[in-house]
Design a protein around this motif. Structure first.
Motif, PDB file in Angstrom:
ATOM      1  N   GLN A 259       0.826  -1.227   0.000  1.00  0.00           N
ATOM      2  CA  GLN A 259       0.000   0.000   0.000  1.00  0.00           C
ATOM      3  C   GLN A 259       0.854   1.268   0.000  1.00  0.00           C
ATOM      4  O   GLN A 259       1.656   1.464  -0.891  1.00  0.00           O
ATOM      5  N   ASN A 260       0.705   2.110   1.026  1.00  0.00           N
ATOM      6  CA  ASN A 260       1.405   3.404   1.046  1.00  0.00           C
ATOM      7  C   ASN A 260       2.801   3.319   1.680  1.00  0.00           C
ATOM      8  O   ASN A 260       3.403   4.334   1.987  1.00  0.00           O
ATOM      9  N   ILE A 261       3.296   2.106   1.895  1.00  0.00           N
ATOM     10  CA  ILE A 261       4.597   1.940   2.556  1.00  0.00           C
ATOM     11  C   ILE A 261       5.615   1.377   1.559  1.00  0.00           C
ATOM     12  O   ILE A 261       5.375   0.333   0.949  1.00  0.00           O
ATOM     13  N   THR A 262       6.751   2.066   1.395  1.00  0.00           N
ATOM     14  CA  THR A 262       7.804   1.572   0.506  1.00  0.00           C
ATOM     15  C   THR A 262       9.088   1.391   1.308  1.00  0.00           C
ATOM     16  O   THR A 262       9.476   2.279   2.066  1.00  0.00           O
ATOM     17  N   ALA A 263       9.729   0.241   1.147  1.00  0.00           N
ATOM     18  CA  ALA A 263      10.991  -0.010   1.850  1.00  0.00           C
ATOM     19  C   ALA A 263      12.155   0.063   0.865  1.00  0.00           C
ATOM     20  O   ALA A 263      12.092  -0.510  -0.222  1.00  0.00           O
ATOM     21  N   LEU A 264      13.187   0.782   1.240  1.00  0.00           N
ATOM     22  CA  LEU A 264      14.408   0.852   0.435  1.00  0.00           C
ATOM     23  C   LEU A 264      15.510   0.120   1.195  1.00  0.00           C
ATOM     24  O   LEU A 264      15.825   0.469   2.335  1.00  0.00           O
ATOM     25  N   GLU A 265      16.070  -0.903   0.527  1.00  0.00           N
ATOM     26  CA  GLU A 265      17.114  -1.708   1.152  1.00  0.00           C
ATOM     27  C   GLU A 265      18.460  -1.125   0.731  1.00  0.00           C
ATOM     28  O   GLU A 265      18.882  -1.290  -0.412  1.00  0.00           O
ATOM     29  N   VAL A 266      19.099  -0.428   1.657  1.00  0.00           N
ATOM     30  CA  VAL A 266      20.287   0.357   1.307  1.00  0.00           C
ATOM     31  C   VAL A 266      21.562  -0.466   1.515  1.00  0.00           C
ATOM     32  O   VAL A 266      21.741  -1.100   2.563  1.00  0.00           O
ATOM     33  N   GLU A 267      22.408  -0.446   0.497  1.00  0.00           N
ATOM     34  CA  GLU A 267      23.713  -1.133   0.572  1.00  0.00           C
ATOM     35  C   GLU A 267      24.639  -0.327   1.462  1.00  0.00           C
ATOM     36  O   GLU A 267      25.536   0.364   0.975  1.00  0.00           O
ATOM     37  N   GLY A 268      24.426  -0.373   2.766  1.00  0.00           N
ATOM     38  CA  GLY A 268      25.277   0.436   3.633  1.00  0.00           C
ATOM     39  C   GLY A 268      24.845   0.275   5.070  1.00  0.00           C
ATOM     40  O   GLY A 268      24.125  -0.669   5.426  1.00  0.00           O
ATOM     41  N   SER A 269      25.265   1.214   5.919  1.00  0.00           N
ATOM     42  CA  SER A 269      24.986   1.126   7.350  1.00  0.00           C
ATOM     43  C   SER A 269      23.777   1.984   7.708  1.00  0.00           C
ATOM     44  O   SER A 269      23.256   2.729   6.877  1.00  0.00           O
ATOM     45  N   PHE A 270      23.359   1.913   8.979  1.00  0.00           N
ATOM     46  CA  PHE A 270      22.295   2.793   9.456  1.00  0.00           C
ATOM     47  C   PHE A 270      22.702   4.252   9.303  1.00  0.00           C
ATOM     48  O   PHE A 270      21.899   5.103   8.902  1.00  0.00           O
ATOM     49  N   ASP A 271      23.967   4.563   9.600  1.00  0.00           N
ATOM     50  CA  ASP A 271      24.448   5.940   9.454  1.00  0.00           C
ATOM     51  C   ASP A 271      24.286   6.442   8.018  1.00  0.00           C
ATOM     52  O   ASP A 271      23.931   7.598   7.793  1.00  0.00           O
ATOM     53  N   ASP A 272      24.536   5.542   7.034  1.00  0.00           N
ATOM     54  CA  ASP A 272      24.345   5.932   5.623  1.00  0.00           C
ATOM     55  C   ASP A 272      22.870   6.275   5.366  1.00  0.00           C
ATOM     56  O   ASP A 272      22.554   7.252   4.688  1.00  0.00           O
ATOM     57  N   CYS A 273      21.977   5.445   5.901  1.00  0.00           N
ATOM     58  CA  CYS A 273      20.532   5.688   5.714  1.00  0.00           C
ATOM     59  C   CYS A 273      20.150   7.035   6.311  1.00  0.00           C
ATOM     60  O   CYS A 273      19.433   7.833   5.705  1.00  0.00           O
ATOM     61  N   GLN A 274      20.648   7.274   7.519  1.00  0.00           N
ATOM     62  CA  GLN A 274      20.312   8.508   8.206  1.00  0.00           C
ATOM     63  C   GLN A 274      20.874   9.729   7.469  1.00  0.00           C
ATOM     64  O   GLN A 274      20.219  10.768   7.389  1.00  0.00           O
ATOM     65  N   ALA A 275      22.084   9.577   6.908  1.00  0.00           N
ATOM     66  CA  ALA A 275      22.698  10.682   6.165  1.00  0.00           C
ATOM     67  C   ALA A 275      21.847  11.025   4.939  1.00  0.00           C
ATOM     68  O   ALA A 275      21.650  12.210   4.619  1.00  0.00           O
ATOM     69  N   ILE A 276      21.321  10.001   4.272  1.00  0.00           N
ATOM     70  CA  ILE A 276      20.477  10.243   3.088  1.00  0.00           C
ATOM     71  C   ILE A 276      19.219  11.023   3.503  1.00  0.00           C
ATOM     72  O   ILE A 276      18.834  12.002   2.867  1.00  0.00           O
ATOM     73  N   VAL A 277      18.603  10.593   4.597  1.00  0.00           N
ATOM     74  CA  VAL A 277      17.384  11.268   5.056  1.00  0.00           C
ATOM     75  C   VAL A 277      17.682  12.725   5.436  1.00  0.00           C
ATOM     76  O   VAL A 277      16.945  13.647   5.079  1.00  0.00           O
ATOM     77  N   LYS A 278      18.800  12.934   6.115  1.00  0.00           N
ATOM     78  CA  LYS A 278      19.167  14.306   6.516  1.00  0.00           C
ATOM     79  C   LYS A 278      19.381  15.181   5.287  1.00  0.00           C
ATOM     80  O   LYS A 278      18.908  16.315   5.233  1.00  0.00           O
ATOM     81  N   ASP A 279      20.102  14.647   4.270  1.00  0.00           N
ATOM     82  CA  ASP A 279      20.323  15.406   3.034  1.00  0.00           C
ATOM     83  C   ASP A 279      18.992  15.736   2.360  1.00  0.00           C
ATOM     84  O   ASP A 279      18.810  16.827   1.825  1.00  0.00           O
ATOM     85  N   ALA A 280      18.078  14.775   2.385  1.00  0.00           N
ATOM     86  CA  ALA A 280      16.787  14.987   1.715  1.00  0.00           C
ATOM     87  C   ALA A 280      16.039  16.166   2.341  1.00  0.00           C
ATOM     88  O   ALA A 280      15.459  16.986   1.628  1.00  0.00           O
ATOM     89  N   PHE A 281      16.082  16.273   3.679  1.00  0.00           N
ATOM     90  CA  PHE A 281      15.375  17.378   4.324  1.00  0.00           C
ATOM     91  C   PHE A 281      15.991  18.738   3.977  1.00  0.00           C
ATOM     92  O   PHE A 281      15.315  19.756   4.047  1.00  0.00           O
ATOM     93  N   MET A 282      17.263  18.737   3.607  1.00  0.00           N
ATOM     94  CA  MET A 282      17.944  19.990   3.271  1.00  0.00           C
ATOM     95  C   MET A 282      17.856  20.316   1.772  1.00  0.00           C
ATOM     96  O   MET A 282      18.330  21.353   1.346  1.00  0.00           O
ATOM     97  N   ASP A 283      17.291  19.422   0.979  1.00  0.00           N
ATOM     98  CA  ASP A 283      17.331  19.551  -0.479  1.00  0.00           C
ATOM     99  C   ASP A 283      16.105  20.329  -0.980  1.00  0.00           C
ATOM    100  O   ASP A 283      14.973  19.839  -0.926  1.00  0.00           O
ATOM    101  N   ALA A 284      16.342  21.551  -1.489  1.00  0.00           N
ATOM    102  CA  ALA A 284      15.235  22.420  -1.895  1.00  0.00           C
ATOM    103  C   ALA A 284      14.392  21.773  -2.993  1.00  0.00           C
ATOM    104  O   ALA A 284      13.159  21.852  -2.970  1.00  0.00           O
ATOM    105  N   GLN A 285      15.059  21.116  -3.944  1.00  0.00           N
ATOM    106  CA  GLN A 285      14.323  20.539  -5.071  1.00  0.00           C
ATOM    107  C   GLN A 285      13.354  19.436  -4.594  1.00  0.00           C
ATOM    108  O   GLN A 285      12.196  19.404  -4.996  1.00  0.00           O
ATOM    109  N   LEU A 286      13.840  18.579  -3.723  1.00  0.00           N
ATOM    110  CA  LEU A 286      12.973  17.513  -3.199  1.00  0.00           C
ATOM    111  C   LEU A 286      11.842  18.078  -2.358  1.00  0.00           C
ATOM    112  O   LEU A 286      10.717  17.586  -2.384  1.00  0.00           O
ATOM    113  N   ASN A 287      12.153  19.143  -1.613  1.00  0.00           N
ATOM    114  CA  ASN A 287      11.135  19.724  -0.749  1.00  0.00           C
ATOM    115  C   ASN A 287      10.071  20.494  -1.535  1.00  0.00           C
ATOM    116  O   ASN A 287       9.010  20.797  -1.003  1.00  0.00           O
ATOM    117  N   THR A 288      10.369  20.831  -2.789  1.00  0.00           N
ATOM    118  CA  THR A 288       9.340  21.419  -3.637  1.00  0.00           C
ATOM    119  C   THR A 288       8.452  20.311  -4.192  1.00  0.00           C
ATOM    120  O   THR A 288       7.232  20.440  -4.266  1.00  0.00           O
TER     121      THR A 288
END
Ligand SMILES: *Cc1c(COP(=O)(O)O)cnc(C)c1O
Length: 467
Positions: free
Chosen positions: A206-235
């Protein structure tokens, strides 16, 4: 009730805005302008109130008039629709078992409350939009066009982005499943979550998508942090986070302490203080307990139990707050090098180090002691602790001894079956999978493979929106 940013650079907002945006524009955490105060009479009544009514009374002042009473009653009743038993382990230590929710970890309560609030707000925005559209059709006025524009942007579906080391993802997936106008994207480190945790993340659909990241938890968290700072994605998206920074996830955790206290006074009366040991990572849970106390619930002392990630333990000893990169342990939900909710604890303590020391102690233990404790408590008391509960148990023993108190409770934050490797090795046998999660074993894992790169993630997100 309003919320101010601990960054002190953003305007105050109501519960709705705090819940929808997660963090203030200045990146500070939201904190209530006043901590509600329960009267002695209210507290007396709370002793025997049913769980759903108690949840409503505790949450109502924080939510204010942003959700009508009938809807808030329903949200509360659904949020706490399982047991929170206080179970004796020894004659001195009892466990408040917080793993009877759908994903077997305490994060269910926060995730269920938050998802239902966001669902309520997006339904409300939709209704408002329909009303305004009808108004425009009948009036054809430029003035109302302006407000339609405004509502349209506001009612853009929310996209919850969350990185998980295991428990958060499952609770958020389960809590948000089927919630209208909210999409959830979970990033988890490939091969680093337990089999049950992975099924909880990847089988919802349904409305839930899982992304299986080739990396560590820190890598996942870094991606999420970058996304919140990304103007294009936030538009392109209305991004929001679902970790304990969000007040709608953080505040309902107070309920555990009210439920524990109800059971405590039923067993021991209201004269003996209830000291509480909380396995802590981001310090959201323990901070919620300290809020409950600050609002008048007569709780005893708080103890933060930590693994090798012990910034707060050392701070209380030395007065130096030194953040570190997190290290991996067997109690991995507490592998946090810079606990985000600690600033809220300091705010409750009016940023006074001596008040902090009076209200909070902290102990830290390594993996070998954790495993040995699981083994010992199983052998002596026939109780299976999970690794997080084991760290808390050790801290409870040390606290009882040092402070010469008679009793303490620990919060058992997850079911041991979520950490089979370490627990089964310690107790020398397999753990039965609870009936409530058996059904997962027949489900098919669906996850999108993703390399641990922000560019890859962003390209995938932007590709999704143009389709
Ligand atoms: C998240 C989690 C913790 C840590 O809780 P915080 O609120 O981040 O301190 C402890 N134990 C388990 C099992 C968890 O999932």
């Amino acid at each position: 009730m309003h919320y101010y940013s601990l960054g002190k650079q953003s305007p105050n907002v109501d519960f709705k805005t705090a819940a929808i945006t997660g963090q203030a524009p200045d990146k500070g955490l939201y904190f209530p302008t006043t901590i509600p105060q329960f009267t002695k009479e209210q507290i007396e009544r709370f002793k025997t109130l049913d769980k759903a009514s108690l949840a409503f009374e505790v949450m109502k002042p924080y939510v204010g008039d942003t959700i009508d009473d009938t809807s808030l009653q329903q949200i509360c009743a659904e949020t706490i629709h399982f047991d929170f038993p206080l179970v004796p382990i020894t004659d001195k230590i009892s466990a408040l078992e917080l793993f009877h929710g759908p994903t077997l970890a305490f994060k269910d309560v926060g995730a269920r409350f938050m998802s239902r609030c966001l669902g309520y707000f997006s339904k409300e925005a939709k209704a408002e939009k329909i009303k305004l559209t009808a108004q425009r059709e009948s009036e054809q006025q430029s003035e109302s066009e302006h407000s339609i524009e405004k509502t349209l942007t506001y009612s853009k579906p929310s996209t919850v982005l969350v990185a998980t080391s295991g428990d958060t993802g499952g609770a958020v997936a389960n809590g948000f499943l089927g919630v209208e106008s909210v999409e959830v994207i979970i990033l988890y480190p490939k091969g680093k979550v337990s089999p049950i945790q992975e099924l909880q993340l990847t089988t919802c659909g349904q409305n839930i998508t899982a992304l299986e990241v080739e990396g560590s938890f820190d890598d996942c968290q870094a991606i999420v942090k970058d996304a919140f700072m990304d103007a294009q994605l936030n538009t392109a998206y209305h991004l929001t986070s679902a970790n304990s920074i969000n007040v709608a996830r953080w505040l309902p955790q107070q309920l555990y302490y009210f439920f524990a206290w109800q059971q405590w006074v039923a067993s021991y009366g209201d004269q003996m203080p209830m000291h509480i040991v909380v396995p802590s990572g981001n310090f959201g849970n323990i901070c919620a307990g300290m809020m409950a106390k600050a609002s008048g619930l007569p709780l005893g002392h708080f103890v933060a139990a930590c693994n090798a990630n012990n910034v707060v333990t050392r701070y209380l000893q030395t007065g130096n707050y030194e953040i570190h990169k997190s290290v991996t342990t067997v109690s991995n939900a507490m592998d946090v090098g810079n606990p985000s909710n600690f600033v809220r604890i300091m705010e409750i303590m009016q940023n006074n180090f001596e008040s902090l020391q009076k209200g909070l102690s902290s102990y830290s233990y390594d993996d070998a002691s954790t495993a040995a404790t699981i083994q010992r408590v199983y052998k002596n008391n026939n109780y299976i602790l999970d690794p997080h509960g084991a760290v808390a148990f050790l801290a409870a023993e040390q606290f009882i001894k040092e402070q010469e108190v008679t009793h303490a409770i620990i919060l058992e934050t997850a079911h041991p079956v979520k950490f089979p490797e370490v627990v089964e090795a310690a107790i020398g046998q397999t753990i039965d999978i609870p009936a409530s999660v058996q059904f997962l074993l027949d489900k098919e894992k669906i996850a999108i493979p993703m390399e641990a790169s922000y560019q890859a993630f962003k390209a995938w997100m932007l590709g999704k929106v143009s389709v």
